[in-house]
Motif scaffolding. Sequence first.
Motif, PDB file in Angstrom:
ATOM      1  N   SER A   1      -0.047   1.711   4.028  1.00 47.07           N
ATOM      2  CA  SER A   1      -0.031   2.365   5.330  1.00 47.07           C
ATOM      3  C   SER A   1       0.903   1.678   6.337  1.00 47.07           C
ATOM      4  O   SER A   1       1.062   2.148   7.445  1.00 47.07           O
ATOM      5  CB  SER A   1      -1.440   2.398   5.892  1.00 47.07           C
ATOM      6  OG  SER A   1      -1.987   1.112   5.819  1.00 47.07           O
ATOM      7  N   ARG A   2       1.483   0.596   5.957  1.00 46.42           N
ATOM      8  CA  ARG A   2       2.282  -0.129   6.949  1.00 46.42           C
ATOM      9  C   ARG A   2       3.778   0.116   6.734  1.00 46.42           C
ATOM     10  O   ARG A   2       4.230   0.444   5.647  1.00 46.42           O
ATOM     11  CB  ARG A   2       2.025  -1.624   6.820  1.00 46.42           C
ATOM     12  CG  ARG A   2       2.194  -2.088   5.385  1.00 46.42           C
ATOM     13  CD  ARG A   2       2.355  -3.540   5.325  1.00 46.42           C
ATOM     14  NE  ARG A   2       3.634  -3.920   5.881  1.00 46.42           N
ATOM     15  CZ  ARG A   2       4.122  -5.140   5.741  1.00 46.42           C
ATOM     16  NH1 ARG A   2       3.429  -6.065   5.121  1.00 46.42           N
ATOM     17  NH2 ARG A   2       5.300  -5.428   6.230  1.00 46.42           N
ATOM     18  N   ASP A   3       4.551  -0.064   7.785  1.00 47.71           N
ATOM     19  CA  ASP A   3       6.005  -0.052   7.610  1.00 47.71           C
ATOM     20  C   ASP A   3       6.509  -1.490   7.656  1.00 47.71           C
ATOM     21  O   ASP A   3       5.744  -2.420   7.891  1.00 47.71           O
ATOM     22  CB  ASP A   3       6.689   0.818   8.679  1.00 47.71           C
ATOM     23  CG  ASP A   3       6.583   0.215  10.056  1.00 47.71           C
ATOM     24  OD1 ASP A   3       5.755  -0.712  10.234  1.00 47.71           O
ATOM     25  OD2 ASP A   3       7.282   0.658  10.960  1.00 47.71           O
ATOM     26  N   ARG A   4       7.793  -1.662   7.434  1.00 44.24           N
ATOM     27  CA  ARG A   4       8.269  -3.039   7.307  1.00 44.24           C
ATOM     28  C   ARG A   4       8.397  -3.769   8.641  1.00 44.24           C
ATOM     29  O   ARG A   4       8.681  -4.961   8.681  1.00 44.24           O
ATOM     30  CB  ARG A   4       9.611  -3.063   6.568  1.00 44.24           C
ATOM     31  CG  ARG A   4      10.701  -2.242   7.212  1.00 44.24           C
ATOM     32  CD  ARG A   4      11.721  -1.840   6.177  1.00 44.24           C
ATOM     33  NE  ARG A   4      12.627  -2.931   5.848  1.00 44.24           N
ATOM     34  CZ  ARG A   4      13.853  -3.037   6.346  1.00 44.24           C
ATOM     35  NH1 ARG A   4      14.304  -2.168   7.209  1.00 44.24           N
ATOM     36  NH2 ARG A   4      14.630  -4.019   5.979  1.00 44.24           N
ATOM     37  N   ASP A   5       8.205  -3.071   9.741  1.00 37.51           N
ATOM     38  CA  ASP A   5       8.250  -3.739  11.037  1.00 37.51           C
ATOM     39  C   ASP A   5       6.883  -4.239  11.466  1.00 37.51           C
ATOM     40  O   ASP A   5       6.669  -4.588  12.616  1.00 37.51           O
ATOM     41  CB  ASP A   5       8.781  -2.776  12.109  1.00 37.51           C
ATOM     42  CG  ASP A   5      10.239  -2.472  11.871  1.00 37.51           C
ATOM     43  OD1 ASP A   5      10.875  -3.244  11.130  1.00 37.51           O
ATOM     44  OD2 ASP A   5      10.723  -1.469  12.407  1.00 37.51           O
ATOM     45  N   SER A   6       5.937  -4.216  10.562  1.00 37.63           N
ATOM     46  CA  SER A   6       4.598  -4.626  10.944  1.00 37.63           C
ATOM     47  C   SER A   6       4.223  -5.937  10.275  1.00 37.63           C
ATOM     48  O   SER A   6       4.807  -6.341   9.279  1.00 37.63           O
ATOM     49  CB  SER A   6       3.581  -3.556  10.542  1.00 37.63           C
ATOM     50  OG  SER A   6       3.830  -2.390  11.274  1.00 37.63           O
ATOM     51  N   THR A   7       3.236  -6.599  10.864  1.00 39.76           N
ATOM     52  CA  THR A   7       2.700  -7.820  10.286  1.00 39.76           C
ATOM     53  C   THR A   7       1.223  -7.592  10.019  1.00 39.76           C
ATOM     54  O   THR A   7       0.503  -7.056  10.861  1.00 39.76           O
ATOM     55  CB  THR A   7       2.823  -8.986  11.282  1.00 39.76           C
ATOM     56  OG1 THR A   7       4.154  -9.038  11.731  1.00 39.76           O
ATOM     57  CG2 THR A   7       2.439 -10.292  10.631  1.00 39.76           C
ATOM     58  N   LEU A   8       0.777  -7.988   8.853  1.00 35.66           N
ATOM     59  CA  LEU A   8      -0.642  -7.837   8.550  1.00 35.66           C
ATOM     60  C   LEU A   8      -1.209  -9.190   8.193  1.00 35.66           C
ATOM     61  O   LEU A   8      -0.625  -9.928   7.403  1.00 35.66           O
ATOM     62  CB  LEU A   8      -0.825  -6.870   7.372  1.00 35.66           C
ATOM     63  CG  LEU A   8      -0.413  -5.430   7.655  1.00 35.66           C
ATOM     64  CD1 LEU A   8      -0.436  -4.628   6.384  1.00 35.66           C
ATOM     65  CD2 LEU A   8      -1.338  -4.817   8.674  1.00 35.66           C
ATOM     66  N   GLY A   9      -2.336  -9.511   8.791  1.00 35.58           N
ATOM     67  CA  GLY A   9      -2.963 -10.791   8.497  1.00 35.58           C
ATOM     68  C   GLY A   9      -3.766 -10.725   7.200  1.00 35.58           C
ATOM     69  O   GLY A   9      -3.729  -9.734   6.467  1.00 35.58           O
ATOM     70  N   GLU A  10      -4.472 -11.813   6.958  1.00 37.38           N
ATOM     71  CA  GLU A  10      -5.283 -11.889   5.746  1.00 37.38           C
ATOM     72  C   GLU A  10      -6.479 -10.955   5.809  1.00 37.38           C
ATOM     73  O   GLU A  10      -7.020 -10.695   6.880  1.00 37.38           O
ATOM     74  CB  GLU A  10      -5.828 -13.317   5.594  1.00 37.38           C
ATOM     75  CG  GLU A  10      -4.890 -14.250   4.885  1.00 37.38           C
ATOM     76  CD  GLU A  10      -5.483 -15.646   4.868  1.00 37.38           C
ATOM     77  OE1 GLU A  10      -6.718 -15.752   4.824  1.00 37.38           O
ATOM     78  OE2 GLU A  10      -4.692 -16.597   4.931  1.00 37.38           O
ATOM     79  N   ALA A  11      -6.870 -10.503   4.674  1.00 41.41           N
ATOM     80  CA  ALA A  11      -8.111  -9.761   4.496  1.00 41.41           C
ATOM     81  C   ALA A  11      -8.252  -8.590   5.449  1.00 41.41           C
ATOM     82  O   ALA A  11      -9.317  -8.342   6.019  1.00 41.41           O
ATOM     83  CB  ALA A  11      -9.315 -10.698   4.637  1.00 41.41           C
ATOM     84  N   VAL A  12      -7.168  -7.900   5.662  1.00 41.09           N
ATOM     85  CA  VAL A  12      -7.232  -6.713   6.503  1.00 41.09           C
ATOM     86  C   VAL A  12      -7.650  -5.544   5.618  1.00 41.09           C
ATOM     87  O   VAL A  12      -7.162  -5.410   4.488  1.00 41.09           O
ATOM     88  CB  VAL A  12      -5.861  -6.439   7.158  1.00 41.09           C
ATOM     89  CG1 VAL A  12      -5.860  -5.108   7.875  1.00 41.09           C
ATOM     90  CG2 VAL A  12      -5.487  -7.558   8.086  1.00 41.09           C
TER      91      VAL A  12
END
Lengths: 638, 499
Positions: B398-409
């Motif tokens: 669901s994310r694009d490459r301009d996003s940051t996702l933390g752990e265990a999301v």
Amino acid sequence: MAPKGGKKDDDLAQQEVLQAVVLADSFASHFRPMTFQMPKVLMPLGSVPMIEYTLEFLAAGGVQEIYIFCCAHADEVERYIVESDMERRLATVSLHVLKSQGECMSAGDALREVEARGVIKSDFVLVPGDVIANLSLAPLIAAHKARREVDRDAVLTTVMARVPASHRARRGGEEKLVALSGETGRLLMYDEAVKEGWATKVRLPMALLQETDRFELHRDLYDTHIDVCTPELLVLLQDNFDWQDLRRDLLPGVLGQFEMLGKTIYTHVLSTEYAARVHDPHTYDVVSRDLLQRWAFPLVPDANLLPGCSYRCTAHCVYQEAGVSLARSAAIVRDSAIGEGTTIGERTVVEGSVVGRDCVVGVGVTLSGCYLWGGVIVEDGATLTGCICGEGVRIGLLAKCSAGTGLTLLGPGGHGRLWKVVPTAASLGFDRPVAQGQCDDELSEEEDEELEETNLEDVENEQFATAVRELIRDALRSADKDDAVENLALELNGLKFGADRTFADSVRAIVPPLLAEAASAPTKKAKVANLKRALEKWAPLLKKFVQSKADQRALVEGVAAACEQANEGLLEVFDHALKLLYDREDDLLDEQAILKWAAAVEEEAEEGSLEERLLQQADGLLKWLRESDDEEEDDDDE
Amino acid sequence: MPPRPEFQAVILAAVADGDTLAPLTNSLPLGLLPVANRPLLSYQLELLTRSHSFKQVLVLTVERWLSQLATWVSESYKGPLQVELLVVPDRAGSADALRHVRAHIVTDFVLIAGDVITDVPFQRMADLHRLQGAAMTALYRESAPREAGVAKKAKDLDGIDFVGVDERGQRLLSVEAAADCEGGVVSVSQSLLRAYPHVTLRTDLIDAHVYIFAPWVLDVLELKEHFVSAKFELVPYLVRKQFLSKANLSKAKLAAARRASGAADGAVDSVASGGGGAPTATGSGPPAVTRAPSDVACTKGGGAGSGAVGGGGAVGSASAFAMAAGEATRRQLDHDDFRCCCYIMPHDAAVYCLRVSSLKEYVQANLDVSRESRVTHYEKAEASEGTVVKEGNFVHKSRDRDSTLGEAVEVAGRTAIKKSSIGPHCRIGMNVKITNCVLMDHVVIGDKVSMSNSVVCSNSEVREGASLKDVQVAAGVTVEAGANHKGESITEEMDTEED
């Protein structure tokens, strides 16, 4: 002959003919008495008349049509152009002489007349006839045209060079503040104020700063007076018929009325090329030396612009024509040019000077920084420093001519006719004494005269001060009346005119009697109170007489004089008096005047003298003023 | 005697001149505000680490945040720097804070505001400082040039500084904030123009709030007890004093001279020891250094020498040294002169610099760092792909490459996350649209929520169907289902709203 601008610049050649207007008149009188008899542009600079350099520069820059506009001595300029066969020598250029028909008092008038003649068809180069430059015009004009593509309202490109403010090429006191847009070179501000009138801070309206990201503020730009103009500029000048000077009127006019006229001016800043204008004897000296030292190459004496010239360059920038007769022990030290047919006697030293053709320089003569035109005779033992000698001048035996800061102009043809340029060139015409007779005697006589004059001045001032004192004493008696100030002002004014005094003189005389009363109070506190009352009452009167910065200075001197009188009773409240005047809201006295006075007095004050004590008394105030002068908000008197 | 470090570093992790990030900073110190899931402080520490000039860094904070910062430093900070936390009084301005930690500062020091993310080559800025023997060097960022011929509007000048620099863009000649210009008039002193007849007043420079100061500047602070802010008071004061009477700096100078005579030994020592490494270059150096009068110039000459020799890898260090020696000689001539310099980051260089001083900039910073090498030289802190293996977690789809996702999301299906930073342990429902948002840790987003340009702080919850636009949600707050908020700050007391 120098290399010609024959290299055809295809770009320009294809387009319309490139025109130039040369103003063969500077509309100034710096070179009198020379310019009584000949036009300035024909004055020899180095070895040839000035206008040769200007035309050579234009021709080399690819100009094809040159209009020489003459006012004073128009016929002579025309004759010179024809007789010296200039058009043929320049080869690529067609020359036209335009003679002024009406009254032409300024460059603005001249351009209006040029416009009326209808000869200008496209963008043109505008140069005064006394500019020496070796810059290349083609890129300048290309840049101008490129700017016109972007900004249709650009009417003018001025050329300025970066020259430090203290450089010798600057005229004395010539200071200007120029602001350019860093991206485009658009001229945003042009302030040619004299030094005196400048505040400690330059104030820039925010609107100017909106124009550009890089607001280049220059105090180091030297105006070369070379302009690239558009025909629109001529129309603009026609519309604004009151614009006289191209710098003082035109630039502020266009910049100031940007909202209304919508015209813009751009400035081209030179980096390495040489460009300078001969304004006055000082710049004549500087430019001559630059020529001799080859800064303006290829415009150098040995370029031999005129036919029949045969200058050759030898070591140390010494130039000699063929046929110079030089005595064995004569020394040509450096930066000098000696013309054909000149004889130089034994033990003569020539340094940094130009000696024209057919001059006779005697034995044991010293020439330093001198410019002798044709046929000058310098007799044995003369010492000349910083002189310009016109055609056929004769300098007497053992004569001494030195000029100090200014250059001495010796009129042509005369026998040691002396024309002394008073250093304060801004002063009025009649301040310049013209004297007849032999130079050496003349100078000393003149000095004596000056001495006597100052003495006379003192006496007159004293008489005036006495009269003022009596007048004020009477007025103080009836001071309770409402119109006392008005009446006294009227009477003082009458007195001032009667004695032919300046405002400053009047202020100096008025202040002491006004404050004298305050000195009688027993305590310091009472004195301050008295002072305050007196100043409150009479400040409007002082305001009438304090008209300029100089008068403000006189006001301080007046207060100082007041302290001197009345057994120095006011000495202890000197600083209070100044502070009271300074604090007034009507700008009676500003800090500059006080600080300048202090600076001047500080230099002269002797140990234990009255001035010294006055300074001490005002020490706190001065410190405070200096602080606030620095716009220092902190109170640092800890 | 262990070698004295050439520069010390001071980071204002919880000290700012005004708080513009509320409500984000209600529950977190500025330094721990997550940008792409990393605390702001980590960016500044990384900048210092990269320059290899620092061993120790002073991080200034207030009592309130000390424990949180201390925890982070001891548990999460893995870098090589020795971080020393110092407590300054509440509500202290940057200048106040410096005054407070004066005893800890002995050499030239770098002052970094706690809200700066930059990857400027610090070495360059330090070189400039050394070469010029500056009292202060400020970092400026050049904004992109505007379109030719378009005049700025008056309001564009609001809040900017008029920065006067010399031709080479190295010396800082005047600084005046637009806000301080009375009556729409900017003034430049004549004395400045006498010394520098060509001054460029620039309106396109943005102060990055990174400065290098000479240690004697602290003496000036002692003298000027009422200075609160380094940027608004100390820097303009120093810049102005360059060309004006030095009379009221004299006390500071005296004190500085006293310190310098102590510091000079160390500095000259290091020149002597480093001299062996580059014999040709140092040939002209030491005489200039030793001849210098024992005041500030001396420390500067010495500092310059040791710096150039020590940083041998720096471009043109040999010529730099020769210049330094020349500078030192010139400084002898007018030894009570001091200079303020500026390092200008050109707008077209691949250098990043942003100050997180407003919510808009905070969101922008998140986005920029998320884009990683395309914009900055920093890496985002992100859970590596494939670590989350929970059934039905669509997080990487669901994310694009301009996003940051933390752990265990955890992310449910049909959700789109664009240009956003999602902190660790967030749970995001179905059919959610998140654009240009920052979610800190442990945030719960219900189904069908749509959010844009918003910030949600830790432990908050946005319930089903809510719509948020330009909203800041404070920590531990619940946004009701179906709520529709626009341009608000939602804090614990739901009813009060802040601007």
